[in-house]
Design an enzyme around this catalytic site. Structure first.
Site, PDB file in Angstrom:
ATOM      1  N   ARG A 139       0.852  -1.182   0.000  1.00 44.89           N
ATOM      2  CA  ARG A 139       0.000   0.000   0.000  1.00 44.89           C
ATOM      3  C   ARG A 139       0.894   1.240   0.000  1.00 44.89           C
ATOM      4  O   ARG A 139       2.046   1.188   0.437  1.00 44.89           O
ATOM      5  CB  ARG A 139      -0.904   0.015   1.240  1.00 44.89           C
ATOM      6  CG  ARG A 139      -1.790  -1.222   1.384  1.00 44.89           C
ATOM      7  CD  ARG A 139      -2.525  -1.206   2.712  1.00 44.89           C
ATOM      8  NE  ARG A 139      -3.405  -2.359   2.873  1.00 44.89           N
ATOM      9  CZ  ARG A 139      -3.037  -3.528   3.412  1.00 44.89           C
ATOM     10  NH1 ARG A 139      -1.789  -3.663   3.845  1.00 44.89           N
ATOM     11  NH2 ARG A 139      -3.892  -4.513   3.517  1.00 44.89           N
ATOM     12  N   LYS A 164      -1.620  -2.753   7.458  1.00 46.63           N
ATOM     13  CA  LYS A 164      -2.985  -2.472   7.905  1.00 46.63           C
ATOM     14  C   LYS A 164      -3.260  -3.268   9.178  1.00 46.63           C
ATOM     15  O   LYS A 164      -2.957  -4.454   9.273  1.00 46.63           O
ATOM     16  CB  LYS A 164      -3.971  -2.857   6.803  1.00 46.63           C
ATOM     17  CG  LYS A 164      -5.394  -2.376   7.040  1.00 46.63           C
ATOM     18  CD  LYS A 164      -6.251  -2.634   5.826  1.00 46.63           C
ATOM     19  CE  LYS A 164      -7.654  -2.095   6.033  1.00 46.63           C
ATOM     20  NZ  LYS A 164      -8.527  -2.339   4.852  1.00 46.63           N
ATOM     21  N   HIS A 227      -2.762   2.368  -5.749  1.00 46.55           N
ATOM     22  CA  HIS A 227      -3.539   1.165  -5.436  1.00 46.55           C
ATOM     23  C   HIS A 227      -3.799   0.339  -6.700  1.00 46.55           C
ATOM     24  O   HIS A 227      -3.975  -0.882  -6.623  1.00 46.55           O
ATOM     25  CB  HIS A 227      -4.857   1.530  -4.764  1.00 46.55           C
ATOM     26  CG  HIS A 227      -5.338   0.483  -3.805  1.00 46.55           C
ATOM     27  ND1 HIS A 227      -4.736   0.236  -2.575  1.00 46.55           N
ATOM     28  CD2 HIS A 227      -6.349  -0.425  -3.903  1.00 46.55           C
ATOM     29  CE1 HIS A 227      -5.361  -0.755  -1.972  1.00 46.55           C
ATOM     30  NE2 HIS A 227      -6.330  -1.182  -2.753  1.00 46.55           N
ATOM     31  N   ARG A 230      -1.117  -2.093  -6.864  1.00 49.50           N
ATOM     32  CA  ARG A 230      -1.330  -3.186  -5.900  1.00 49.50           C
ATOM     33  C   ARG A 230      -2.251  -4.235  -6.516  1.00 49.50           C
ATOM     34  O   ARG A 230      -1.981  -5.435  -6.436  1.00 49.50           O
ATOM     35  CB  ARG A 230      -1.925  -2.623  -4.617  1.00 49.50           C
ATOM     36  CG  ARG A 230      -2.206  -3.654  -3.522  1.00 49.50           C
ATOM     37  CD  ARG A 230      -2.549  -2.930  -2.223  1.00 49.50           C
ATOM     38  NE  ARG A 230      -3.207  -3.762  -1.242  1.00 49.50           N
ATOM     39  CZ  ARG A 230      -2.570  -4.578  -0.388  1.00 49.50           C
ATOM     40  NH1 ARG A 230      -1.261  -4.682  -0.434  1.00 49.50           N
ATOM     41  NH2 ARG A 230      -3.246  -5.277   0.516  1.00 49.50           N
ATOM     42  N   HIS A 253      -3.433  -9.483   3.675  1.00 45.82           N
ATOM     43  CA  HIS A 253      -4.861  -9.574   3.965  1.00 45.82           C
ATOM     44  C   HIS A 253      -5.081 -10.448   5.200  1.00 45.82           C
ATOM     45  O   HIS A 253      -4.586 -11.573   5.261  1.00 45.82           O
ATOM     46  CB  HIS A 253      -5.622 -10.204   2.787  1.00 45.82           C
ATOM     47  CG  HIS A 253      -5.837  -9.266   1.641  1.00 45.82           C
ATOM     48  ND1 HIS A 253      -6.157  -9.689   0.369  1.00 45.82           N
ATOM     49  CD2 HIS A 253      -5.799  -7.912   1.582  1.00 45.82           C
ATOM     50  CE1 HIS A 253      -6.291  -8.641  -0.418  1.00 45.82           C
ATOM     51  NE2 HIS A 253      -6.073  -7.550   0.297  1.00 45.82           N
ATOM     52  N   TYR A 262      -9.263 -12.215  -6.549  1.00 41.59           N
ATOM     53  CA  TYR A 262      -8.248 -12.372  -7.587  1.00 41.59           C
ATOM     54  C   TYR A 262      -8.335 -13.741  -8.248  1.00 41.59           C
ATOM     55  O   TYR A 262      -7.913 -13.917  -9.389  1.00 41.59           O
ATOM     56  CB  TYR A 262      -6.854 -12.122  -7.002  1.00 41.59           C
ATOM     57  CG  TYR A 262      -6.683 -10.711  -6.505  1.00 41.59           C
ATOM     58  CD1 TYR A 262      -6.583  -9.649  -7.396  1.00 41.59           C
ATOM     59  CD2 TYR A 262      -6.658 -10.430  -5.148  1.00 41.59           C
ATOM     60  CE1 TYR A 262      -6.456  -8.342  -6.946  1.00 41.59           C
ATOM     61  CE2 TYR A 262      -6.524  -9.124  -4.686  1.00 41.59           C
ATOM     62  CZ  TYR A 262      -6.433  -8.090  -5.595  1.00 41.59           C
ATOM     63  OH  TYR A 262      -6.314  -6.803  -5.139  1.00 41.59           O
TER      64      TYR A 262
END
Length: 279
Positions: A139, A164, A227, A230, A253, A262
């Site tokens: 990110r 994150k 992004h 990404r 994640h 994906y």
């Protein structure tokens, strides 16, 4: 409105160890927008006021995902106010969260990625930024906090200290990315611990990087953001058949369901290839 400012200040202060820097930035902006649209004391806000604001956001053609994030900020703030006995009734309880659009992530084709690389080749720093974002899938907030000591050149790994949710993780980078970074660092004359510093040795600003990418979008005549790279990183790996649990680890994640999209994208790409061969 002073009580609102005090409550907002306490809200972020009490949650600073639970919210990521990105969440804090997003929630601050969302709550500022809400109370600008609804200039009432927090105790006077009704569910209908929040619905009216959501309608305004929808009319402004914001994506459902963006509206979800903004509403989440308001809901989180009012839940905090209930816990602190600042209000006796939570106006967000009866407000439904808009449904997220069932769409695949936008990403660059190989040709578009090549055009972006060509466009940025005259700036060693900008070309290195593009290559690092694409090679690692990090990110923008993570990119700006990379320190030189976080880079392991022998194994081509970068340690992301605070992703994150404050989760740390290693990411990988390619040989080409390593070469770009080495050339950039050899000619970069700022004394700093950060990979991409400004003239004062601090990380370059998020706003600067976003401004650069707006310029790229205008020049290339297709949308590209940090992004986007990404998504491009993850999508290209999925198209090559990488296991989505590995992609999940590289993206950081927490929930594997966030990565499954994906897999859908990979299936969609295969169908397109099939249709091309069949026409």
């Amino acid at each position: 409105m002073k009580i609102n400012q005090k409550a907002l200040q306490d809200f972020f202060l009490d949650n600073q160890n639970f919210f990521s820097p990105e969440t804090i930035r997003s929630y601050r902006l969302s709550l500022r927008q809400f109370f600008s649209s609804c200039p009432k004391d927090l105790t006077e806000v009704k569910a209908k006021d929040i619905r009216k604001w959501l309608e305004e956001l929808n009319n402004a053609e914001l994506k459902a995902t963006s509206i979800q994030i903004k509403l989440a900020a308001v809901k989180s703030f009012y839940e905090y106010c209930m816990e602190e006995n600042l209000i006796h009734k939570n106006p967000t309880v009866m407000v439904k969260t808009p449904q997220k659009e069932d769409s695949l992530p936008y990403y660059l084709t190989r040709r578009q990625l090549g055009l972006l690389r060509e466009l940025t080749k005259t700036s060693l720093r900008d070309r290195a930024i593009v290559e690092t974002l694409y090679a690692t899938g990090v990110r923008i907030s993570e990119l700006l906090q990379i320190r030189l000591e976080d880079i392991k050149w022998d194994t081509r790994q970068i340690w992301i200290r605070k992703g994150k949710g404050n989760r740390a993780r290693p990411v990988l980078f390619t040989y080409e990315c390593a070469e770009r970074l080495k050339i950039y660092l050899e000619r970069q004359n700022v004394n700093s611990q950060y990979l991409f510093p400004n003239s004062k040795g601090q990380p370059i600003s998020r706003q600067l990087v976003q401004k650069l990418f707006r310029g790229y979008s205008d020049a290339l005549e297709f949308k590209v953001t940090p992004h986007t790279l990404r998504h491009t990183f993850a999508s290209h790996l999925a198209e090559k058949g990488m296991d989505f649990t590995l992609i999940q680890e590289l993206l950081g994640h927490a929930n594997v369901n966030s990565t499954r999209i994906y897999t859908r994208l990979m299936n969609n790409a295969r169908k397109k290839q099939y249709d091309q061969y069949q026409t």
